[in-house]
Design a protein around this motif. Structure first.
Motif, PDB file in Angstrom:
ATOM      1  N   PRO A   1      53.627 -45.175 -15.189  1.00 54.13           N
ATOM      2  CA  PRO A   1      54.529 -45.626 -14.110  1.00 54.13           C
ATOM      3  C   PRO A   1      53.979 -45.371 -12.719  1.00 54.13           C
ATOM      4  O   PRO A   1      54.237 -46.135 -11.786  1.00 54.13           O
ATOM      5  CB  PRO A   1      55.808 -44.806 -14.367  1.00 54.13           C
ATOM      6  N   SER A   2      53.196 -44.296 -12.554  1.00 52.59           N
ATOM      7  CA  SER A   2      52.679 -43.975 -11.228  1.00 52.59           C
ATOM      8  C   SER A   2      51.635 -44.968 -10.747  1.00 52.59           C
ATOM      9  O   SER A   2      51.320 -45.015  -9.548  1.00 52.59           O
ATOM     10  CB  SER A   2      52.077 -42.560 -11.239  1.00 52.59           C
ATOM     11  N   ASN A   3      51.083 -45.789 -11.680  1.00 53.77           N
ATOM     12  CA  ASN A   3      50.086 -46.785 -11.302  1.00 53.77           C
ATOM     13  C   ASN A   3      50.715 -48.128 -10.944  1.00 53.77           C
ATOM     14  O   ASN A   3      49.988 -49.043 -10.544  1.00 53.77           O
ATOM     15  CB  ASN A   3      49.073 -46.980 -12.441  1.00 53.77           C
ATOM     16  N   ARG A   4      51.999 -48.241 -11.085  1.00 51.82           N
ATOM     17  CA  ARG A   4      52.680 -49.494 -10.769  1.00 51.82           C
ATOM     18  C   ARG A   4      52.965 -49.563  -9.277  1.00 51.82           C
ATOM     19  O   ARG A   4      52.945 -48.555  -8.569  1.00 51.82           O
ATOM     20  CB  ARG A   4      53.957 -49.618 -11.588  1.00 51.82           C
TER      21      ARG A   4
ATOM     22  N   LYS B   1      64.877 -44.445 -17.932  1.00 50.61           N
ATOM     23  CA  LYS B   1      63.585 -44.266 -18.585  1.00 50.61           C
ATOM     24  C   LYS B   1      62.539 -45.254 -18.074  1.00 50.61           C
ATOM     25  O   LYS B   1      61.344 -44.993 -18.181  1.00 50.61           O
ATOM     26  CB  LYS B   1      63.746 -44.413 -20.095  1.00 50.61           C
ATOM     27  N   VAL B   2      62.994 -46.390 -17.519  1.00 52.69           N
ATOM     28  CA  VAL B   2      62.061 -47.393 -17.017  1.00 52.69           C
ATOM     29  C   VAL B   2      61.585 -47.044 -15.615  1.00 52.69           C
ATOM     30  O   VAL B   2      60.396 -47.145 -15.292  1.00 52.69           O
ATOM     31  CB  VAL B   2      62.714 -48.792 -17.035  1.00 52.69           C
ATOM     32  N   THR B   3      62.509 -46.627 -14.760  1.00 56.42           N
ATOM     33  CA  THR B   3      62.150 -46.357 -13.365  1.00 56.42           C
ATOM     34  C   THR B   3      61.664 -44.930 -13.135  1.00 56.42           C
ATOM     35  O   THR B   3      61.092 -44.644 -12.082  1.00 56.42           O
ATOM     36  CB  THR B   3      63.362 -46.620 -12.454  1.00 56.42           C
ATOM     37  N   SER B   4      61.887 -44.035 -14.084  1.00 58.72           N
ATOM     38  CA  SER B   4      61.425 -42.660 -13.913  1.00 58.72           C
ATOM     39  C   SER B   4      59.904 -42.623 -13.829  1.00 58.72           C
ATOM     40  O   SER B   4      59.194 -43.195 -14.663  1.00 58.72           O
ATOM     41  CB  SER B   4      61.899 -41.787 -15.077  1.00 58.72           C
TER      42      SER B   4
ATOM     43  N   LEU C   1      59.327 -41.097  -8.562  1.00 61.85           N
ATOM     44  CA  LEU C   1      60.771 -40.924  -8.699  1.00 61.85           C
ATOM     45  C   LEU C   1      61.117 -40.093  -9.929  1.00 61.85           C
ATOM     46  O   LEU C   1      60.534 -40.260 -11.002  1.00 61.85           O
ATOM     47  CB  LEU C   1      61.443 -42.296  -8.787  1.00 61.85           C
ATOM     48  N   GLN C   2      62.080 -39.200  -9.768  1.00 66.65           N
ATOM     49  CA  GLN C   2      62.541 -38.336 -10.857  1.00 66.65           C
ATOM     50  C   GLN C   2      64.068 -38.282 -10.864  1.00 66.65           C
ATOM     51  O   GLN C   2      64.707 -38.369  -9.801  1.00 66.65           O
ATOM     52  CB  GLN C   2      61.994 -36.915 -10.688  1.00 66.65           C
ATOM     53  N   ALA C   3      64.635 -38.135 -12.058  1.00 67.73           N
ATOM     54  CA  ALA C   3      66.085 -37.981 -12.173  1.00 67.73           C
ATOM     55  C   ALA C   3      66.476 -36.554 -11.818  1.00 67.73           C
ATOM     56  O   ALA C   3      65.663 -35.619 -11.911  1.00 67.73           O
ATOM     57  CB  ALA C   3      66.530 -38.304 -13.592  1.00 67.73           C
ATOM     58  N   SER C   4      67.710 -36.371 -11.385  1.00 60.77           N
ATOM     59  CA  SER C   4      68.199 -35.033 -11.063  1.00 60.77           C
ATOM     60  C   SER C   4      68.059 -34.126 -12.273  1.00 60.77           C
ATOM     61  O   SER C   4      68.273 -34.549 -13.423  1.00 60.77           O
ATOM     62  CB  SER C   4      69.665 -35.096 -10.618  1.00 60.77           C
TER      63      SER C   4
ATOM     64  N   ALA D   1      57.841 -36.548 -17.656  1.00 60.30           N
ATOM     65  CA  ALA D   1      58.310 -37.670 -18.467  1.00 60.30           C
ATOM     66  C   ALA D   1      59.825 -37.665 -18.513  1.00 60.30           C
ATOM     67  O   ALA D   1      60.453 -36.606 -18.471  1.00 60.30           O
ATOM     68  CB  ALA D   1      57.737 -37.582 -19.873  1.00 60.30           C
ATOM     69  N   PRO D   2      60.438 -38.842 -18.567  1.00 61.64           N
ATOM     70  CA  PRO D   2      61.905 -38.889 -18.615  1.00 61.64           C
ATOM     71  C   PRO D   2      62.443 -38.166 -19.834  1.00 61.64           C
ATOM     72  O   PRO D   2      61.816 -38.153 -20.903  1.00 61.64           O
ATOM     73  CB  PRO D   2      62.225 -40.387 -18.652  1.00 61.64           C
ATOM     74  N   GLU D   3      63.593 -37.556 -19.676  1.00 58.00           N
ATOM     75  CA  GLU D   3      64.203 -36.780 -20.765  1.00 58.00           C
ATOM     76  C   GLU D   3      64.538 -37.690 -21.938  1.00 58.00           C
ATOM     77  O   GLU D   3      65.087 -38.778 -21.771  1.00 58.00           O
ATOM     78  CB  GLU D   3      65.458 -36.085 -20.258  1.00 58.00           C
ATOM     79  N   GLY D   4      64.214 -37.227 -23.133  1.00 60.03           N
ATOM     80  CA  GLY D   4      64.519 -37.978 -24.346  1.00 60.03           C
ATOM     81  C   GLY D   4      63.501 -39.039 -24.690  1.00 60.03           C
ATOM     82  O   GLY D   4      63.731 -39.837 -25.602  1.00 60.03           O
TER      83      GLY D   4
END
Length: 295
Positions: free
Chosen positions: A51-54, A67-70, A141-144, A205-208
């Protein structure tokens, strides 16, 4: 022989078995589905590009975080305001803390920005100053965070200026403005050298989305529910077999019906009830009114 299955006592046992087994199978199937979902998410995450390369997008276009935008690069413009330190965070197996600054945007809401990581204790630490004036940041970007996130301090009692969790629910109580339900981590040291002493914090990585401990817990729970269903069925067959054998023994005369009705066998005989030389019942015809034996 199996007419006892229609008795009220066995109706209760049969009803429990009929309800328990489908429930256990349902719960086991549900836990197995959770495990398969985590495996599928893990496989998709491995096949998907980093995701960081997008291409970076404005912050509002990537919210809410999923999970897509994280991990996607998010762009935000504003002015740095309050600063907090987040203790108890490891990087490269070293203990340290995050440097967290609130970036107030034109919308009035603030975006938590992790500018970097420093080793050592957060107490009385000297932290590089944040850039002055309006800045444009691009961070992953990261979730709370929540109570299950790695490194989170939920015990409280931290000194002023420190927080144990990077969460809008926590930060909104410490600042006089609204906070985005997300945060970003800068992938590089800040321009101008103000953050040169700090190390960038890699995005998590996004949770789950991975095969973590929770995934294997789901697999373990699956086995437990199916084992319990088999145990219920085994115990039902065992009880039916014992009851059928008892009915058969009674039918063959091997066990008197009175003994079958009193399985504990708590009956008194001459050897157990009284001494052999004890006098007979005075009301017996062989005794007169004076309770003396009739010769």
């Amino acid at each position: 022989m199996y007419r006892f299955l229609l008795t009220p006592r066995w109706w209760g046992i049969n009803l429990f078995v009929v309800l328990a087994i489908p429930f256990c199978v349902f719960m086991g199937t549900w836990q197995l589905g959770r495990f398969e979902d985590r495996v599928q998410s893990h496989e998709q995450a491995e096949k998907a590009p980093d995701p960081s390369n997008r291409a970076a997008k404005p912050l509002d276009a990537l919210l809410p975080v999923d999970k897509v935008t994280s991990g996607r690069p998010a762009i935000a413009t504003g002015t740095y305001a309050d600063q907090f330190l987040v203790p108890g965070r490891k990087l490269d197996d070293r203990q340290g803390f995050y440097v967290l600054n609130m970036l107030r945007t034109d919308s009035g809401k603030a975006l938590p920005v992790v500018r970097g990581w420093l080793p050592g204790s957060a107490t009385d630490a000297r932290v590089p100053a944040a850039p002055k004036g309006e800045v444009t940041v691009t961070g992953d970007l990261q979730a709370s965070e929540n109570t299950h996130s790695d490194g989170v301090n939920v015990r409280g009692g931290l000194p002023s200026g420190q927080v144990g969790m990077i969460s809008a629910a926590t930060l909104v109580n410490l600042v006089p403005y609204d906070v985005y339900d997300a945060w970003v981590t800068l992938p590089e040291a800040e321009a101008g050298g103000t953050g040169g002493a700090m190390k960038p914090v890699p995005a998590a990585a996004p949770e789950g989305s991975g095969l973590d401990l929770k995934a294997f817990q789901n697999l373990g729970y699956t086995g437990e529910w199916f084992v319990f269903a088999a145990f219920v069925l085994f115990m039902w067959f065992r009880l039916v077999r014992r009851e059928a054998e008892a009915e058969r023994d009674i039918a063959l005369g091997l066990v008197p019906e009175e003994a079958a009705a009193d399985p504990a066998g708590e009956t008194l005989d001459a050897a157990e009830g009284a001494p052999k030389d004890a006098p007979e019942d005075p009301s017996s015809p062989d005794y007169d009114v004076a309770s003396t034996p009739v010769r």
